[in-house]
Design a protein around this motif. Sequence first.
Motif, PDB file in Angstrom:
ATOM      1  N   LYS A   1     -10.081 -19.108   0.241  1.00 41.97           N
ATOM      2  CA  LYS A   1     -10.855 -18.521  -0.835  1.00 41.97           C
ATOM      3  C   LYS A   1     -10.506 -17.042  -0.963  1.00 41.97           C
ATOM      4  CE  LYS A   1     -15.356 -18.693  -3.026  1.00 41.97           C
ATOM      5  NZ  LYS A   1     -16.743 -19.234  -2.964  1.00 41.97           N
ATOM      6  N   LEU A   2     -10.422 -16.572  -2.204  1.00 43.16           N
ATOM      7  CA  LEU A   2     -10.073 -15.182  -2.476  1.00 43.16           C
ATOM      8  C   LEU A   2     -11.259 -14.444  -3.083  1.00 43.16           C
ATOM      9  CD1 LEU A   2      -6.505 -15.480  -4.073  1.00 43.16           C
ATOM     10  CD2 LEU A   2      -7.134 -15.392  -1.653  1.00 43.16           C
ATOM     11  N   TYR A   3     -11.337 -13.132  -2.770  1.00 44.37           N
ATOM     12  CA  TYR A   3     -12.387 -12.285  -3.311  1.00 44.37           C
ATOM     13  C   TYR A   3     -11.774 -10.935  -3.703  1.00 44.37           C
ATOM     14  CZ  TYR A   3     -15.056 -15.489  -0.265  1.00 44.37           C
ATOM     15  OH  TYR A   3     -15.558 -16.595   0.393  1.00 44.37           O
ATOM     16  N   PRO A   4     -11.986 -10.474  -4.945  1.00 43.55           N
ATOM     17  CA  PRO A   4     -11.542  -9.112  -5.296  1.00 43.55           C
ATOM     18  C   PRO A   4     -12.485  -8.097  -4.683  1.00 43.55           C
ATOM     19  CG  PRO A   4     -12.702 -10.112  -7.139  1.00 43.55           C
ATOM     20  CD  PRO A   4     -12.639 -11.164  -6.064  1.00 43.55           C
ATOM     21  N   ILE A   5     -11.928  -7.075  -4.070  1.00 43.48           N
ATOM     22  CA  ILE A   5     -12.720  -6.059  -3.380  1.00 43.48           C
ATOM     23  C   ILE A   5     -12.464  -4.703  -4.033  1.00 43.48           C
ATOM     24  CG2 ILE A   5     -13.167  -4.901  -1.186  1.00 43.48           C
ATOM     25  CD1 ILE A   5     -14.065  -7.819  -1.216  1.00 43.48           C
ATOM     26  N   GLU A   6     -13.433  -4.244  -4.802  1.00 45.65           N
ATOM     27  CA  GLU A   6     -13.325  -2.940  -5.462  1.00 45.65           C
ATOM     28  C   GLU A   6     -13.779  -1.855  -4.496  1.00 45.65           C
ATOM     29  OE1 GLU A   6     -12.096  -2.457  -8.399  1.00 45.65           O
ATOM     30  OE2 GLU A   6     -12.286  -4.331  -9.550  1.00 45.65           O
ATOM     31  N   THR A   7     -12.896  -0.900  -4.207  1.00 44.74           N
ATOM     32  CA  THR A   7     -13.230   0.118  -3.205  1.00 44.74           C
ATOM     33  C   THR A   7     -13.570   1.477  -3.803  1.00 44.74           C
ATOM     34  OG1 THR A   7     -10.947   0.880  -2.868  1.00 44.74           O
ATOM     35  CG2 THR A   7     -11.673  -1.035  -1.595  1.00 44.74           C
ATOM     36  N   GLY A   8     -13.439   1.626  -5.126  1.00 42.98           N
ATOM     37  CA  GLY A   8     -13.779   2.905  -5.750  1.00 42.98           C
ATOM     38  C   GLY A   8     -12.737   3.336  -6.754  1.00 42.98           C
ATOM     39  N   ASN A   9     -13.190   3.803  -7.900  1.00 43.87           N
ATOM     40  CA  ASN A   9     -12.278   4.249  -8.957  1.00 43.87           C
ATOM     41  C   ASN A   9     -12.002   5.743  -8.851  1.00 43.87           C
ATOM     42  OD1 ASN A   9     -12.225   1.653 -10.081  1.00 43.87           O
ATOM     43  ND2 ASN A   9     -14.041   2.054 -11.316  1.00 43.87           N
ATOM     44  N   PHE A  10     -10.877   6.156  -9.419  1.00 44.15           N
ATOM     45  CA  PHE A  10     -10.485   7.558  -9.383  1.00 44.15           C
ATOM     46  C   PHE A  10      -9.603   7.839 -10.593  1.00 44.15           C
ATOM     47  CE2 PHE A  10      -7.386   5.072  -7.122  1.00 44.15           C
ATOM     48  CZ  PHE A  10      -6.160   5.678  -7.293  1.00 44.15           C
ATOM     49  N   LYS A  11      -9.064   9.030 -10.677  1.00 44.59           N
ATOM     50  CA  LYS A  11      -8.176   9.391 -11.778  1.00 44.59           C
ATOM     51  C   LYS A  11      -6.923  10.069 -11.230  1.00 44.59           C
ATOM     52  CE  LYS A  11     -11.763  10.004 -15.324  1.00 44.59           C
ATOM     53  NZ  LYS A  11     -12.270  10.886 -16.405  1.00 44.59           N
ATOM     54  N   LEU A  12      -5.833   9.876 -11.952  1.00 43.03           N
ATOM     55  CA  LEU A  12      -4.575  10.552 -11.628  1.00 43.03           C
ATOM     56  C   LEU A  12      -3.958  11.111 -12.907  1.00 43.03           C
ATOM     57  CD1 LEU A  12      -2.849   8.131  -9.071  1.00 43.03           C
ATOM     58  CD2 LEU A  12      -3.860  10.370  -8.582  1.00 43.03           C
ATOM     59  N   ASP A  13      -3.113  12.094 -12.734  1.00 47.38           N
ATOM     60  CA  ASP A  13      -2.436  12.704 -13.868  1.00 47.38           C
ATOM     61  C   ASP A  13      -1.554  11.673 -14.575  1.00 47.38           C
ATOM     62  OD1 ASP A  13      -1.579  15.501 -15.104  1.00 47.38           O
ATOM     63  OD2 ASP A  13       0.223  14.260 -14.883  1.00 47.38           O
ATOM     64  N   GLY A  14      -1.757  11.516 -15.883  1.00 50.18           N
ATOM     65  CA  GLY A  14      -1.004  10.524 -16.626  1.00 50.18           C
ATOM     66  C   GLY A  14       0.489  10.779 -16.636  1.00 50.18           C
ATOM     67  N   GLY A  15       0.877  12.042 -16.709  1.00 43.79           N
ATOM     68  CA  GLY A  15       2.297  12.352 -16.685  1.00 43.79           C
ATOM     69  C   GLY A  15       2.954  11.947 -15.383  1.00 43.79           C
ATOM     70  N   ALA A  16       2.255  12.195 -14.259  1.00 40.98           N
ATOM     71  CA  ALA A  16       2.793  11.783 -12.965  1.00 40.98           C
ATOM     72  C   ALA A  16       2.881  10.271 -12.866  1.00 40.98           C
ATOM     73  CB  ALA A  16       1.923  12.336 -11.847  1.00 40.98           C
ATOM     74  N   MET A  17       1.924   9.577 -13.460  1.00 44.95           N
ATOM     75  CA  MET A  17       1.911   8.115 -13.378  1.00 44.95           C
ATOM     76  C   MET A  17       2.998   7.455 -14.218  1.00 44.95           C
ATOM     77  SD  MET A  17      -0.170   6.857 -11.218  1.00 44.95           S
ATOM     78  CE  MET A  17      -0.139   5.160 -11.794  1.00 44.95           C
ATOM     79  N   PHE A  18       3.536   8.177 -15.203  1.00 42.11           N
ATOM     80  CA  PHE A  18       4.542   7.564 -16.070  1.00 42.11           C
ATOM     81  C   PHE A  18       5.876   8.307 -16.074  1.00 42.11           C
ATOM     82  CE2 PHE A  18       0.713   5.535 -17.548  1.00 42.11           C
ATOM     83  CZ  PHE A  18       1.134   4.253 -17.853  1.00 42.11           C
TER      84      PHE A  18
END
Length: 286
Positions: free
Chosen positions: A2-19
């Motif tokens: 059995k599988l369970y999604p585990i959300e550990t916390g949201n955050f933000k990163l610089d969009g330019g760095a991400m792409f």
Amino acid sequence: MKLYPIETGNFKLDGGAMFGVVPKSLWSRTNPADANNMIEMAARCLLIEHGDRLTLIDTGMGNKQSDKFYSYYYRWGDFSLENSLKKYGFHTDDVTDVFMTHLHFDHCGGSVQWNKDRTGYEPAFKNATFWSNARHWDWAVNPNRRERASFLKENIIPMQESGQLKFVSDPSGDFSEAEEMDFGIFFADGHTEKQMLPQISYKGKTIVFVADLLPTAGHLPIPYVMGYDTRPLLTLPEKEKFLNAAADNNYYLFLEHDAHNEIITVKHTDKGVRLDESFTFDELFN
């Protein structure tokens, strides 16, 4: 199993760095930025219950860093690792195995916590074996200057000092059946040395935990590569090979960092492999 999604916390990163080199006018269509050019990110992990094993894939940022450290990442939302485990009736002490796709702080920070008197660190999962691979471990404990800020010693060394660290077998190619685990592993080297992507057979579907090979659905076009990748020119053929296989074999891609898409499928188009469908975990399996 059995599988369970585990959300550990949201955050933000610089969009330019991400792409990386992709212009904002293109990536902002799928990943809109706020006034600070930050895009919304998730730290979505996956728990596998199989027989007497309870395996957690990645652990998020954790909560032991300073307020100044976390201020750089604009954390938002109410998710936490402990509460997500509790939602499904589990505690950190129940986890038997922690499998780390790689050792960047947003993937393994939750593996280690302060001890009771805050004089040092200890594993957050006292009954678990921590899994990495020898080549990535050496890469992380002897970091290059580009990744040094992502490989934090307090996230890594306590796992070894506790005696709870083990390595999966060295891969002979880019895929291994991983006899130590309950799933296969894709190995990828563009983002960091020997990143591991679990491939899991579940309820007639093949699920791949894509980690940082595909951070969000917005990264599907092959040139959309993060500025964080150490070998971006290697990421390109790795992504192309993997996404072609995903489209050919109808893989379900579990997105660790996409705050708005949990699982996606992809398809071949005239422009290359693109998004087919997006699902929540519950829509697929509950």
